[in-house]
Design a protein around this motif. Structure first.
Motif, PDB file in Angstrom:
ATOM      1  N   ASN A   1      -0.409   2.613  -7.866  1.00  0.00           N
ATOM      2  CA  ASN A   1      -0.642   3.122  -6.493  1.00  0.00           C
ATOM      3  C   ASN A   1       0.980   3.657  -6.209  1.00  0.00           C
ATOM      4  O   ASN A   1       1.681   2.875  -5.849  1.00  0.00           O
TER       5      ASN A   1
ATOM      6  N   CYS B   1       2.791   3.224  -2.610  1.00  0.00           N
ATOM      7  CA  CYS B   1       3.379   1.734  -2.478  1.00  0.00           C
ATOM      8  C   CYS B   1       4.016   1.033  -3.331  1.00  0.00           C
ATOM      9  O   CYS B   1       5.013   0.399  -3.593  1.00  0.00           O
TER      10      CYS B   1
ATOM     11  N   ASP C   1       2.315  -0.392  -6.445  1.00  0.00           N
ATOM     12  CA  ASP C   1       1.589  -1.547  -6.753  1.00  0.00           C
ATOM     13  C   ASP C   1       1.012  -1.160  -8.054  1.00  0.00           C
ATOM     14  O   ASP C   1       0.801   0.090  -8.362  1.00  0.00           O
TER      15      ASP C   1
ATOM     16  N   CYS D   1       2.231  -5.140  -3.311  1.00  0.00           N
ATOM     17  CA  CYS D   1       2.369  -5.700  -1.986  1.00  0.00           C
ATOM     18  C   CYS D   1       1.286  -6.883  -1.847  1.00  0.00           C
ATOM     19  O   CYS D   1       0.324  -6.918  -2.586  1.00  0.00           O
TER      20      CYS D   1
ATOM     21  N   SER E   1      -2.547  -5.583  -1.780  1.00  0.00           N
ATOM     22  CA  SER E   1      -2.882  -5.252  -3.131  1.00  0.00           C
ATOM     23  C   SER E   1      -3.222  -6.476  -3.899  1.00  0.00           C
ATOM     24  O   SER E   1      -4.229  -6.605  -4.761  1.00  0.00           O
TER      25      SER E   1
ATOM     26  N   ARG F   1      -2.437   2.125   3.658  1.00  0.00           N
ATOM     27  CA  ARG F   1      -2.786   0.619   3.083  1.00  0.00           C
ATOM     28  C   ARG F   1      -4.016   0.764   2.477  1.00  0.00           C
ATOM     29  O   ARG F   1      -4.468  -0.264   1.570  1.00  0.00           O
TER      30      ARG F   1
ATOM     31  N   CYS G   1      -3.799   0.536  -1.137  1.00  0.00           N
ATOM     32  CA  CYS G   1      -3.404  -0.860  -1.673  1.00  0.00           C
ATOM     33  C   CYS G   1      -4.508  -1.669  -1.640  1.00  0.00           C
ATOM     34  O   CYS G   1      -4.581  -2.469  -2.767  1.00  0.00           O
TER      35      CYS G   1
END
Ligand code: ZN
Length: 153
Positions: free
Chosen positions: A36, A39, A41, A64, A67, A128, A131
């Motif tokens: 991702n 972010c 991830d 994060c 995730s 988010r 995530c």
């Protein structure tokens, strides 16, 4: 509902702190990687299938709290279930976290979302959503036996 919200938040914090099934499977049926970029991830997902049943499912990665907790709760929920259940849960889960009326669509019928409902609040934070769904998109790629890195972009 305030207390329920707190409970869900605690569940996410707990799964971030102590992720379940964070390991590799020695001889997986499928492995898939997800990323991702929004972010940062990253996840590697291993699956061990026995016919139509997900006998084992595990992940490794860095990301994060959302995730990591999403991957942890996904593996916990799907271990021992059928591929059809996993696909049905992904659809329900995606509605829950990404769609305006997701919460209203409820959780009728099997398979039930159960603890996955902890992510309902993610809908309020569109950035988010990726995530919260990265692990699931990566799972889908693994089930489809795709070998390219899954990107949420
Ligand atoms: Zn993230």
């Amino acid at each position: 509902m305030h207390d329920l919200g707190d409970l869900y938040q605690q569940l996410i914090l707990d799964h971030n702190k102590s992720p379940r099934n964070r390991r590799r499977i020695v001889s997986p049926s499928q492995t898939s990687e997800g990323y991702n970029p929004l972010c940062g991830d990253r996840i590697t997902l291993d699956l061990l299938l026995n016919g139509n049943v997900i006998e084992d499912i595990a992940f490794e990665g860095a990301g994060c709290a959302i995730s990591t907790a999403a991957a942890s709760l996904m593996t916990q929920t799907l271990k021992g279930r059928t591929i059809a259940d996993a696909e049905a849960l992904f659809e329900k889960y995606h509605r829950l976290v990404a769609e305006e009326d997701g919460e209203l669509s409820g959780d009728d019928g099997e398979p039930k979302l159960g603890k996955l409902k902890a992510f309902a609040g993610v809908r309020k934070y569109p950035a988010r959503v990726k995530c919260a769904t990265l692990a699931w998109h990566t799972l889908k790629a693994a089930l489809e036996d795709r070998h390219d890195v899954v990107s949420t972009e």
